[in-house]
Design an enzyme around this catalytic site. Structure first.
Site, short mmCIF file in Angstrom:
data_model
loop_
_atom_site.label_atom_id
_atom_site.label_comp_id
_atom_site.label_asym_id
_atom_site.label_seq_id
_atom_site.Cartn_x
_atom_site.Cartn_y
_atom_site.Cartn_z
N HIS A 1 -0.12 -0.16 -9.83
CA HIS A 1 -0.77 -1.08 -8.88
C HIS A 1 -1.38 -2.28 -9.62
O HIS A 1 -2.55 -2.62 -9.43
CB HIS A 1 -1.83 -0.36 -8.05
CG HIS A 1 -2.05 -1.01 -6.70
ND1 HIS A 1 -2.50 -0.33 -5.60
CD2 HIS A 1 -1.86 -2.30 -6.29
CE1 HIS A 1 -2.59 -1.16 -4.57
NE2 HIS A 1 -2.20 -2.36 -4.97
N GLU B 1 -4.43 6.96 -5.36
CA GLU B 1 -4.59 6.19 -6.59
C GLU B 1 -5.95 6.46 -7.22
O GLU B 1 -6.94 6.53 -6.50
CB GLU B 1 -4.42 4.69 -6.30
CG GLU B 1 -3.01 4.34 -5.85
CD GLU B 1 -2.80 2.84 -5.66
OE1 GLU B 1 -3.79 2.07 -5.80
OE2 GLU B 1 -1.67 2.43 -5.38
N ARG C 1 0.84 -1.20 0.00
CA ARG C 1 0.00 0.00 0.00
C ARG C 1 0.88 1.25 0.00
O ARG C 1 1.86 1.33 0.73
CB ARG C 1 -0.91 0.01 1.23
CG ARG C 1 -2.05 -1.01 1.18
CD ARG C 1 -3.03 -0.65 0.07
NE ARG C 1 -4.18 -1.55 0.00
CZ ARG C 1 -4.27 -2.61 -0.78
NH1 ARG C 1 -3.24 -2.94 -1.56
NH2 ARG C 1 -5.36 -3.35 -0.81
#
Length: 311
Positions: free
Chosen positions: A280, A261, A232
């Site tokens: 990601h 994000e 994260r």
């Protein structure tokens, strides 16, 4: 409104195998980039008994918009986008597809580590520009180096085996881990900073570890550290990392997750040497997509079945 109970999915799709498991429910898709207001409106309209979370956050307002809601199931392993205290207060169970994407994320961590050590991106760009840097470039040999893992769940353990296979020394910190494989040497967090040539993050984001990679911890690390994050983005103080890369304290950072994000544009990492970035996608493979969808559906069905039996 359908006669079937509804499952709200915070995305535009699920794997067909997951959809098949949910045949007794009406599946409501929220679209590719669902916003909180969209999810509140859909929850009010369909009163779902379950929410499968792929994108966006599940807030108390969304929970309150669905009085029938019994389970929030994460399509993945990290549940930091779900307000778990709010769910607990409302008697809503939160589940995660733990381990369903372990192979995919561990492979991404390895790709980023190798990309950092071998200057893959930089050399590719130089080659396409017509350069031949064999006489001047030296990459990092990982064999014999120490990698420190923070978080020793399914992903961290799988990545540890990969590093061990490359003859790296693997040290790891996880206060909740037990029965660790022989390839991982358990250590305290301070040893991670002090002894690691590379650090890879594999832990969930919590209030306690937010920004654990910061100016103070980076200063305690070996010079020319390699840092990998497939967990994260909130684990890292991004301005502090930028400063550490610019000073040379961190040689290179391979990052698959970010504090906000999608990544903000412009971002302080954009155009900066010493960063290998991916959006990601560590857990985004064809196999992981199926595994996570099936696990999320099974977790949802399991909770609902248990409640029906109890009721």
């Amino acid at each position: 409104m359908s006669a079937k109970p509804a499952i709200l999915v915070t995305a535009a799709d699920l794997a067909p195998q997951a959809e098949a498991l949910l045949g007794n429910f009406e599946i409501i898709y929220a679209g590719k980039t669902p916003q909180a207001a969209d999810l509140v409106a859909l929850a009010q309209r369909h009163n779902p008994v379950g929410i499968i979370v792929r994108y966006g956050a599940v807030t108390p307002e969304i929970m309150d918009a669905a009085p029938a809601l019994k389970v929030i199931s994460k399509h993945g392993s990290g549940t930091d986008t779900i307000d778990k205290p709010a769910a607990a207060a409302r008697g809503i169970e939160v589940t995660a597809a733990v381990g369903a994407n372990a192979a995919a994320v561990a492979e991404q961590a390895l790709a980023l580590l190798l990309g950092c050590a071998k200057s893959v991106v930089q050399l590719n760009q130089r080659m396409h520009a017509g350069h031949w840097d064999k006489a001047t470039h030296k990459s990092v040999e990982l064999a014999g180096r120490t990698i420190g893992l923070i978080g020793l769940g399914a992903i961290g353990r799988r990545f540890a085996r990969m590093c061990d296979a490359m003859d790296m020394r693997v040290i790891g910190f996880d206060p909740f881990a037990a029965d660790l494989p022989a390839c991982i040497e358990p250590v305290e967090l301070e040893a991670i900073w002090r002894e690691s040539d590379a650090i890879s993050l594999h832990c969930p984001l919590t209030p306690e570890n937010r920004a654990m990679i910061n100016a103070q911890t980076l200063a305690r690390c070996k010079p020319r550290l390699m840092l990998v994050n497939t967990a994260r983005g909130g684990l890292i103080d991004e301005p502090a990392l930028l400063a550490a890369v610019q000073s040379g304290q961190v040689a290179v950072a391979g990052l698959d997750s970010f504090a906000v994000e999608p990544m903000t544009v412009p971002h302080i990492f954009h155009g900066q040497p010493g960063f290998v970035l991916s959006p990601h996608i560590g857990g985004v493979t064809s196999a992981a997509y199926v595994n996570m969808g099936v696990a999320a559906a099974q977790n949802t069905l399991g909770v609902l079945a248990a409640l029906n039996e109890a009721g």
